[in-house]
Design an enzyme around this catalytic site. Structure first.
Site, PDB file in Angstrom:
ATOM      1  N   ARG A 104       0.849  -1.193   0.000  1.00 15.59           N
ATOM      2  CA  ARG A 104       0.000   0.000   0.000  1.00 15.59           C
ATOM      3  C   ARG A 104       0.879   1.236   0.000  1.00 15.59           C
ATOM      4  NH1 ARG A 104      -4.688   0.431   4.320  1.00 15.59           N
ATOM      5  NH2 ARG A 104      -2.926   0.780   5.689  1.00 15.59           N
ATOM      6  N   THR A 108      -1.487   7.435  -0.403  1.00 18.06           N
ATOM      7  CA  THR A 108      -2.759   7.289  -1.132  1.00 18.06           C
ATOM      8  C   THR A 108      -3.546   6.073  -0.659  1.00 18.06           C
ATOM      9  OG1 THR A 108      -1.772   5.875  -2.816  1.00 18.06           O
ATOM     10  CG2 THR A 108      -1.667   8.248  -3.200  1.00 18.06           C
ATOM     11  N   ASP A 200       0.623  -3.248  12.044  1.00 16.95           N
ATOM     12  CA  ASP A 200       1.101  -3.619  10.705  1.00 16.95           C
ATOM     13  C   ASP A 200       1.504  -5.095  10.707  1.00 16.95           C
ATOM     14  OD1 ASP A 200       2.895  -4.106   8.470  1.00 16.95           O
ATOM     15  OD2 ASP A 200       2.814  -1.949   8.136  1.00 16.95           O
TER      16      ASP A 200
HETATM   17  C1  PRP Z   1      -0.937  -4.800   4.362  1.00 16.88           C
HETATM   18  C2  PRP Z   1      -1.722  -6.078   4.478  1.00 16.88           C
HETATM   19  C3  PRP Z   1      -2.565  -6.051   3.236  1.00 16.88           C
HETATM   20  C4  PRP Z   1      -2.854  -4.592   3.045  1.00 16.88           C
HETATM   21  C5  PRP Z   1      -4.247  -4.312   3.533  1.00 16.88           C
HETATM   22  O1  PRP Z   1       0.119  -4.946   3.488  1.00 16.88           O
HETATM   23  O2  PRP Z   1      -0.933  -7.222   4.590  1.00 16.88           O
HETATM   24  O3  PRP Z   1      -1.920  -6.578   2.087  1.00 16.88           O
HETATM   25  O4  PRP Z   1      -1.906  -3.876   3.867  1.00 16.88           O
HETATM   26  O5  PRP Z   1      -4.594  -2.998   3.286  1.00 16.88           O
HETATM   27  P1  PRP Z   1      -5.738  -2.594   2.262  1.00 16.88           P
HETATM   28  O6  PRP Z   1      -6.890  -3.514   2.515  1.00 16.88           O
HETATM   29  O7  PRP Z   1      -6.038  -1.173   2.650  1.00 16.88           O
HETATM   30  O8  PRP Z   1      -5.200  -2.708   0.876  1.00 16.88           O
HETATM   31  P2  PRP Z   1       1.216  -3.796   3.267  1.00 16.88           P
HETATM   32  O9  PRP Z   1       0.807  -2.937   2.121  1.00 16.88           O
HETATM   33  O10 PRP Z   1       1.500  -3.110   4.569  1.00 16.88           O
HETATM   34  O11 PRP Z   1       2.461  -4.618   2.774  1.00 16.88           O
HETATM   35  P3  PRP Z   1       3.343  -5.706   3.580  1.00 16.88           P
HETATM   36  O12 PRP Z   1       2.475  -6.931   3.774  1.00 16.88           O
HETATM   37  O13 PRP Z   1       4.483  -5.949   2.637  1.00 16.88           O
HETATM   38  O14 PRP Z   1       3.777  -5.094   4.888  1.00 16.88           O
HETATM   39  N1  URA Z   2      -2.325  -3.273   6.897  1.00 14.70           N
HETATM   40  C1  URA Z   2      -1.946  -3.754   8.103  1.00 14.70           C
HETATM   41  O1  URA Z   2      -0.975  -4.512   8.198  1.00 14.70           O
HETATM   42  N2  URA Z   2      -2.653  -3.372   9.180  1.00 14.70           N
HETATM   43  C2  URA Z   2      -3.708  -2.552   9.110  1.00 14.70           C
HETATM   44  O2  URA Z   2      -4.329  -2.269  10.157  1.00 14.70           O
HETATM   45  C3  URA Z   2      -4.083  -2.054   7.855  1.00 14.70           C
HETATM   46  C4  URA Z   2      -3.379  -2.435   6.756  1.00 14.70           C
END
Ligand code: PRP
Ligand code: URA
Length: 209
Positions: A104, A108, A200
């Site tokens: 993400r 944005t 996270d």
């Molecule tokens: C987190 C999570 C999802 C996403 C959810 O990943 O594991 O993939 O955010 O958010 P959304 O529903 O608003 O799209 P992140 O983008 O933090 O990446 P990561 O798993 O590499 O830390």
């Molecule tokens: N991605 C995460 O890992 N945690 C949240 O709460 C939202 C998005």
């Protein structure tokens, strides 16, 4: 319209409470996420097709049921989805594993794709997309759009914690996809984090940040 199922098994609830705790470190987080994924897989696979087989027991012939052999693929959304793969493979060891890399954009909140490697015959497989967090729903919706472009038609989403906004987004974008989560929380905060959530997931799983 796809079904939305909150799997509220006592063992899942107990492990989820520990995983939410900010004092739970990466080692325990990893182990608990894998265990919860195994428990969820039991429910998610409840409608798998079975067929009659004849088995010779030490006493007599028996008509039994075995899996009908429909091919499966587990597709984690990187990174955090990786934490659920081994737990599901424990119950479905013959499944193939594809990977979709999305992160993400922190400003944005839009998902950005950086990797996609899927089994060649993905269009023939039942696909289980896994990601512990369904926040805005953008990542899950984009991953499923990508899978459909590659020909997948039979897709389920399995997560740990969802925000109501994420559930609404995903069911609107992909009404044919059944959603399974352990909890639907209160809301998203202004940074797009699930409240109360667990923070996270990728960082807690891999000890980054
Ligand atoms: C987190 C999570 C999802 C996403 C959810 O990943 O594991 O993939 O955010 O958010 P959304 O529903 O608003 O799209 P992140 O983008 O933090 O990446 P990561 O798993 O590499 O830390
Ligand atoms: N991605 C995460 O890992 N945690 C949240 O709460 C939202 C998005």
């Amino acid at each position: 319209m796809g079904r939305v199922t909150e799997i509220k098994h006592p063992l899942i609830l107990h492990k989820l409470a520990i995983i939410r705790d900010k004092n739970t470190g990466s080692k325990d987080f990893r182990e608990l996420l894998e265990e919860i994924a195994t428990l969820m897989a039991y429910e998610v696979t409840r409608d798998m097709a079975v067929e009659d087989v004849q088995v010779e027991t030490p006493v007599a012939m028996a008509t039994c049921k075995m899996l009908a052999g429909k091919k499966l693929a587990i597709v984690p959304i990187l990174r955090a989805g990786m934490g659920m793969v081994d737990g599901i493979l424990k119950l479905i060891p013959a499944a193939k594993v594809g990977h979709i890399g999305l992160y993400r954009n922190e400003e944005t909140l839009q998902p950005v794709e950086y990797f996609c490697k899927l089994p060649k015959d993905i269009e023939e497989r039942e696909v289980i997309v896994v990601d512990p967090m369904l926040a805005t729903g953008g990542s899950a919706a984009d991953a499923i759009t990508l899978l459909k472009k590659r020909g997948a038609t039979n897709i389920k989403f399995v997560g740990l914690v969802a925000a109501p906004e994420g559930v609404a987004h995903l069911t609107k974008a992909h009404p044919d996809v059944d959603i399974y989560v352990a909890a639907i929380d209160e809301r998203l905060n202004e940074k797009g984090y699930i409240v109360p959530g667990l923070g996270d997931a990728g960082d807690r799983l891999f000890g980054t940040k």
